[in-house]
Design a protein around this motif. Structure first.
Motif, PDB file in Angstrom:
ATOM      1  N   GLY A  14     -34.932  30.642  45.016  1.00  0.00           N
ATOM      2  CA  GLY A  14     -34.544  31.274  43.763  1.00  0.00           C
ATOM      3  C   GLY A  14     -34.095  32.706  43.969  1.00  0.00           C
ATOM      4  N   ILE A  15     -34.816  33.444  44.789  1.00  0.00           N
ATOM      5  CA  ILE A  15     -34.453  34.834  45.066  1.00  0.00           C
ATOM      6  C   ILE A  15     -33.128  34.905  45.813  1.00  0.00           C
ATOM      7  N   LEU A  16     -32.957  34.042  46.817  1.00  0.00           N
ATOM      8  CA  LEU A  16     -31.707  34.060  47.575  1.00  0.00           C
ATOM      9  C   LEU A  16     -30.508  33.670  46.715  1.00  0.00           C
ATOM     10  N   LEU A  17     -30.664  32.643  45.892  1.00  0.00           N
ATOM     11  CA  LEU A  17     -29.560  32.224  45.037  1.00  0.00           C
ATOM     12  C   LEU A  17     -29.194  33.305  44.035  1.00  0.00           C
ATOM     13  N   PHE A  18     -30.186  33.960  43.467  1.00  0.00           N
ATOM     14  CA  PHE A  18     -29.924  35.059  42.527  1.00  0.00           C
ATOM     15  C   PHE A  18     -29.231  36.220  43.236  1.00  0.00           C
ATOM     16  N   GLY A  19     -29.693  36.550  44.424  1.00  0.00           N
ATOM     17  CA  GLY A  19     -29.094  37.648  45.174  1.00  0.00           C
ATOM     18  C   GLY A  19     -27.657  37.371  45.567  1.00  0.00           C
ATOM     19  N   PHE A  20     -27.397  36.165  46.066  1.00  0.00           N
ATOM     20  CA  PHE A  20     -26.032  35.831  46.469  1.00  0.00           C
ATOM     21  C   PHE A  20     -25.097  35.751  45.271  1.00  0.00           C
ATOM     22  N   THR A  21     -25.594  35.298  44.127  1.00  0.00           N
ATOM     23  CA  THR A  21     -24.771  35.275  42.921  1.00  0.00           C
ATOM     24  C   THR A  21     -24.462  36.690  42.459  1.00  0.00           C
ATOM     25  N   SER A  22     -25.426  37.572  42.548  1.00  0.00           N
ATOM     26  CA  SER A  22     -25.194  38.968  42.175  1.00  0.00           C
ATOM     27  C   SER A  22     -24.197  39.640  43.113  1.00  0.00           C
ATOM     28  N   ILE A  23     -24.294  39.345  44.403  1.00  0.00           N
ATOM     29  CA  ILE A  23     -23.347  39.903  45.367  1.00  0.00           C
ATOM     30  C   ILE A  23     -21.948  39.361  45.106  1.00  0.00           C
ATOM     31  N   ALA A  24     -21.843  38.074  44.818  1.00  0.00           N
ATOM     32  CA  ALA A  24     -20.537  37.487  44.530  1.00  0.00           C
ATOM     33  C   ALA A  24     -19.921  38.112  43.285  1.00  0.00           C
ATOM     34  N   ALA A  25     -20.732  38.357  42.271  1.00  0.00           N
ATOM     35  CA  ALA A  25     -20.217  38.993  41.055  1.00  0.00           C
ATOM     36  C   ALA A  25     -19.787  40.432  41.339  1.00  0.00           C
ATOM     37  N   ALA A  26     -20.522  41.127  42.174  1.00  0.00           N
ATOM     38  CA  ALA A  26     -20.153  42.505  42.498  1.00  0.00           C
ATOM     39  C   ALA A  26     -18.844  42.561  43.275  1.00  0.00           C
ATOM     40  N   VAL A  27     -18.670  41.633  44.206  1.00  0.00           N
ATOM     41  CA  VAL A  27     -17.425  41.594  44.971  1.00  0.00           C
ATOM     42  C   VAL A  27     -16.264  41.191  44.067  1.00  0.00           C
ATOM     43  N   TYR A  28     -16.491  40.227  43.187  1.00  0.00           N
ATOM     44  CA  TYR A  28     -15.435  39.762  42.292  1.00  0.00           C
ATOM     45  C   TYR A  28     -15.088  40.802  41.226  1.00  0.00           C
ATOM     46  N   SER A  29     -16.011  41.696  40.927  1.00  0.00           N
ATOM     47  CA  SER A  29     -15.727  42.717  39.921  1.00  0.00           C
ATOM     48  C   SER A  29     -14.641  43.678  40.390  1.00  0.00           C
ATOM     49  N   MET A  30     -14.503  43.869  41.709  1.00  0.00           N
ATOM     50  CA  MET A  30     -13.414  44.708  42.215  1.00  0.00           C
ATOM     51  C   MET A  30     -12.065  44.062  41.915  1.00  0.00           C
ATOM     52  N   HIS A  31     -12.008  42.746  41.996  1.00  0.00           N
ATOM     53  CA  HIS A  31     -10.775  42.034  41.673  1.00  0.00           C
ATOM     54  C   HIS A  31     -10.505  42.088  40.164  1.00  0.00           C
ATOM     55  N   LEU A  32     -11.549  41.985  39.370  1.00  0.00           N
ATOM     56  CA  LEU A  32     -11.367  42.020  37.917  1.00  0.00           C
ATOM     57  C   LEU A  32     -10.926  43.385  37.423  1.00  0.00           C
TER      58      LEU A  32
END
Length: 96
Positions: A14-32
């Motif tokens: 659960g912690i890893l999935l939440f962390g990786f989702t947060s990292i993916a959103a942070a990386v994708y926010s640069m594109h947005l």
């Protein structure tokens, strides 16, 4: 023992999935930022919405189920360790 292992795996996943989702959103926010995002939600929440809410929900489910298994296993061990000792002492005191 089985519940303890399942609980640990659930919490960690659960912690890893939440962390990786947060990292993916942070990386994708640069594109947005270049493309455009919803002013109502803001940059990060818009990116998180685009990445998906399902991984966040799954991570919370894994985390809380893992906690439940951990508490259940430790409660069982705690009761076995302390309450059965008290019952044995009180039974031996009654015999004497």
């Amino acid at each position: 023992m089985r519940e303890l292992i399942a609980g640990g795996i659930g919490v960690i996943s659960g912690i890893l999935l939440f962390g990786f989702t947060s990292i993916a959103a942070a990386v994708y926010s640069m594109h947005l930022r270049e493309v455009g995002y919803s002013g109502e939600f803001g940059l990060y929440l818009s990116a998180l919405w685009e990445v998906g809410i399902v991984p966040i929900i799954l991570s919370l489910i894994f985390f809380f189920l893992g906690l439940r298994f951990l508490f259940k296993a430790t409660d069982r061990e705690w009761r076995a360790k302390y309450f059965l000792v008290e019952e044995e002492k009180s039974a031996s005191d009654k015999e004497a």
